[in-house]
Design a protein around this motif. Sequence first.
Motif, PDB file in Angstrom:
ATOM      1  N   LEU A 248       0.820  -1.207   0.000  1.00 55.61           N
ATOM      2  CA  LEU A 248       0.000   0.000   0.000  1.00 55.61           C
ATOM      3  C   LEU A 248       0.857   1.260   0.000  1.00 55.61           C
ATOM      4  N   LEU A 249       1.921   1.253   0.802  1.00 52.00           N
ATOM      5  CA  LEU A 249       2.751   2.457   0.914  1.00 52.00           C
ATOM      6  C   LEU A 249       3.489   2.780  -0.388  1.00 52.00           C
ATOM      7  N   PRO A 250       4.225   1.834  -0.977  1.00 49.22           N
ATOM      8  CA  PRO A 250       4.907   2.183  -2.231  1.00 49.22           C
ATOM      9  C   PRO A 250       3.936   2.518  -3.355  1.00 49.22           C
ATOM     10  N   VAL A 251       2.788   1.867  -3.382  1.00 54.80           N
ATOM     11  CA  VAL A 251       1.797   2.192  -4.405  1.00 54.80           C
ATOM     12  C   VAL A 251       1.300   3.624  -4.220  1.00 54.80           C
ATOM     13  N   THR A 252       1.076   4.010  -2.958  1.00 54.58           N
ATOM     14  CA  THR A 252       0.637   5.385  -2.679  1.00 54.58           C
ATOM     15  C   THR A 252       1.710   6.389  -3.078  1.00 54.58           C
ATOM     16  N   PHE A 253       2.943   6.107  -2.694  1.00 57.80           N
ATOM     17  CA  PHE A 253       4.047   6.999  -3.067  1.00 57.80           C
ATOM     18  C   PHE A 253       4.171   7.102  -4.586  1.00 57.80           C
ATOM     19  N   GLY A 254       4.143   5.947  -5.247  1.00 58.41           N
ATOM     20  CA  GLY A 254       4.302   5.941  -6.694  1.00 58.41           C
ATOM     21  C   GLY A 254       3.169   6.662  -7.395  1.00 58.41           C
ATOM     22  N   THR A 255       1.952   6.450  -6.931  1.00 60.29           N
ATOM     23  CA  THR A 255       0.797   7.103  -7.545  1.00 60.29           C
ATOM     24  C   THR A 255       0.864   8.612  -7.373  1.00 60.29           C
ATOM     25  N   THR A 256       1.256   9.047  -6.162  1.00 62.40           N
ATOM     26  CA  THR A 256       1.370  10.481  -5.908  1.00 62.40           C
ATOM     27  C   THR A 256       2.421  11.116  -6.800  1.00 62.40           C
ATOM     28  N   ALA A 257       3.585  10.484  -6.888  1.00 56.92           N
ATOM     29  CA  ALA A 257       4.658  11.018  -7.725  1.00 56.92           C
ATOM     30  C   ALA A 257       4.265  11.003  -9.199  1.00 56.92           C
ATOM     31  N   LEU A 258       3.570   9.940  -9.614  1.00 58.96           N
ATOM     32  CA  LEU A 258       3.152   9.842 -11.013  1.00 58.96           C
ATOM     33  C   LEU A 258       2.124  10.922 -11.352  1.00 58.96           C
ATOM     34  N   ALA A 259       1.186  11.160 -10.429  1.00 61.38           N
ATOM     35  CA  ALA A 259       0.182  12.201 -10.660  1.00 61.38           C
ATOM     36  C   ALA A 259       0.838  13.570 -10.777  1.00 61.38           C
ATOM     37  N   ALA A 260       1.826  13.825  -9.900  1.00 53.26           N
ATOM     38  CA  ALA A 260       2.534  15.098  -9.978  1.00 53.26           C
ATOM     39  C   ALA A 260       3.316  15.207 -11.279  1.00 53.26           C
ATOM     40  N   GLY A 261       3.873  14.087 -11.744  1.00 51.07           N
ATOM     41  CA  GLY A 261       4.606  14.104 -13.011  1.00 51.07           C
ATOM     42  C   GLY A 261       3.706  14.390 -14.195  1.00 51.07           C
ATOM     43  N   ILE A 262       2.515  13.807 -14.163  1.00 54.52           N
ATOM     44  CA  ILE A 262       1.563  14.038 -15.252  1.00 54.52           C
ATOM     45  C   ILE A 262       1.119  15.505 -15.275  1.00 54.52           C
ATOM     46  N   ALA A 263       0.991  16.101 -14.088  1.00 54.87           N
ATOM     47  CA  ALA A 263       0.569  17.502 -14.001  1.00 54.87           C
ATOM     48  C   ALA A 263       1.604  18.444 -14.600  1.00 54.87           C
ATOM     49  N   GLY A 264       2.866  18.001 -14.670  1.00 50.74           N
ATOM     50  CA  GLY A 264       3.897  18.758 -15.364  1.00 50.74           C
ATOM     51  C   GLY A 264       4.485  19.926 -14.597  1.00 50.74           C
ATOM     52  N   GLU A 265       4.956  20.910 -15.345  1.00 48.29           N
ATOM     53  CA  GLU A 265       5.684  22.038 -14.770  1.00 48.29           C
ATOM     54  C   GLU A 265       4.884  22.826 -13.743  1.00 48.29           C
ATOM     55  N   PRO A 266       3.582  23.085 -13.935  1.00 45.95           N
ATOM     56  CA  PRO A 266       2.838  23.823 -12.909  1.00 45.95           C
ATOM     57  C   PRO A 266       2.881  23.145 -11.534  1.00 45.95           C
ATOM     58  N   ALA A 267       2.734  21.806 -11.531  1.00 49.22           N
ATOM     59  CA  ALA A 267       2.793  21.081 -10.262  1.00 49.22           C
ATOM     60  C   ALA A 267       4.192  21.137  -9.673  1.00 49.22           C
ATOM     61  N   ARG A 268       5.197  20.992 -10.531  1.00 48.51           N
ATOM     62  CA  ARG A 268       6.580  21.039 -10.052  1.00 48.51           C
ATOM     63  C   ARG A 268       6.881  22.394  -9.421  1.00 48.51           C
TER      64      ARG A 268
END
Length: 348
Positions: A22-42
């Motif tokens: 559950l923990l790595p999936v949560t971390f990975g999903t959060t990071a992936l969502a931020a990556g998809i959001a692109g430069e504004p999220a960064r």
Amino acid sequence: MGLDKGLRRPFAGPRQSPGSWLLPVTFGTTALAAGIAGEPARTLFRYGRGAIADGEAWRLLTGHFVHLGGRHLGMNLLALLLIWVLVGRNLRIAQWLAVTAVVIAGIDAGFWWLEPQLEWYVGLSGVLHGLLVAGMLAGWPAARVETLLLGLALVLKLAYEQAVGPLPGSETTAGGAVVVNAHLYGAIAGAVAALLLLLRGRVGRTASMYAAQLDSGKHHRHGRNRERMKVTLAMIFPGQGSQSAGMQKALAAKFREVEQTYAEASDVLGYDLWKLVQEGPSGELDRTVVTQPAMLAAGIATARCWSKAGGPEPAWVAGHSLGSIPRWSGPVRCRLPTRLISSGCVRN
């Protein structure tokens, strides 16, 4: 950023439950969502010293889950997967959450007080180093060759980064500068987190597990765990003066050996010793002629229950006064010394 790629074979050990991911999936999903959001999220979520000073404290957390780009994100997600396969089983989810909190706090503290020149930072690699160190230390009591090699590789990697700089090719892969001190701060914080868990008794097994399993009557179903534990056990048997009406009633509800032991003594004595111990009166139980065989039976009954539950043989045994008799006959042979009872040696 830039974790070692040479250690690919997972440790041999118990299989992980689906819930442990559950923990790595949560971390990975959060990071992936931020990556998809692109430069504004960064821009919004990265660690930024000036923005944090202006009150945007969330960046202390979110900065670790945004990345420079797809390659940087992919590299860290792959490292997260590798770490979880290697050491994810060594702690429970709640413990991993505690470790993560300590690691993130340690990295942020290092940045804030030791890296005042650092204007911004993104990436999960510092946290990954902390998780890896904490996981390895948590599994150290049962460490295998792979653990030792992994630990050595990590130490050499950190030493290289401090002496020379980022690993060759890591900045090209990440797509930007690698803040190697994030790895160092994360590793140190991970070690501190593992130590804190150890001090709280949350890492490793202790002799208290035996008592809990004996009380539940389930110890015999966990013989393999007992073989892995190295516990030095001592038993002390009480003597006259420790008696009380109703003693061993709870133990008798779980183990029939209790009443069986008292029945053996009753056959020799000629009266129902168990009934007298349970129902009294207390004045009768306090008479030496009754107290001594009752305490002797109690000691032997306890030893038999311990043996029935799969408890290990004690390294030392001792007894106070009358307790010296079950001291010799109880823990190993579990025999009721009926000759002593019939001869009056424990009654006069």
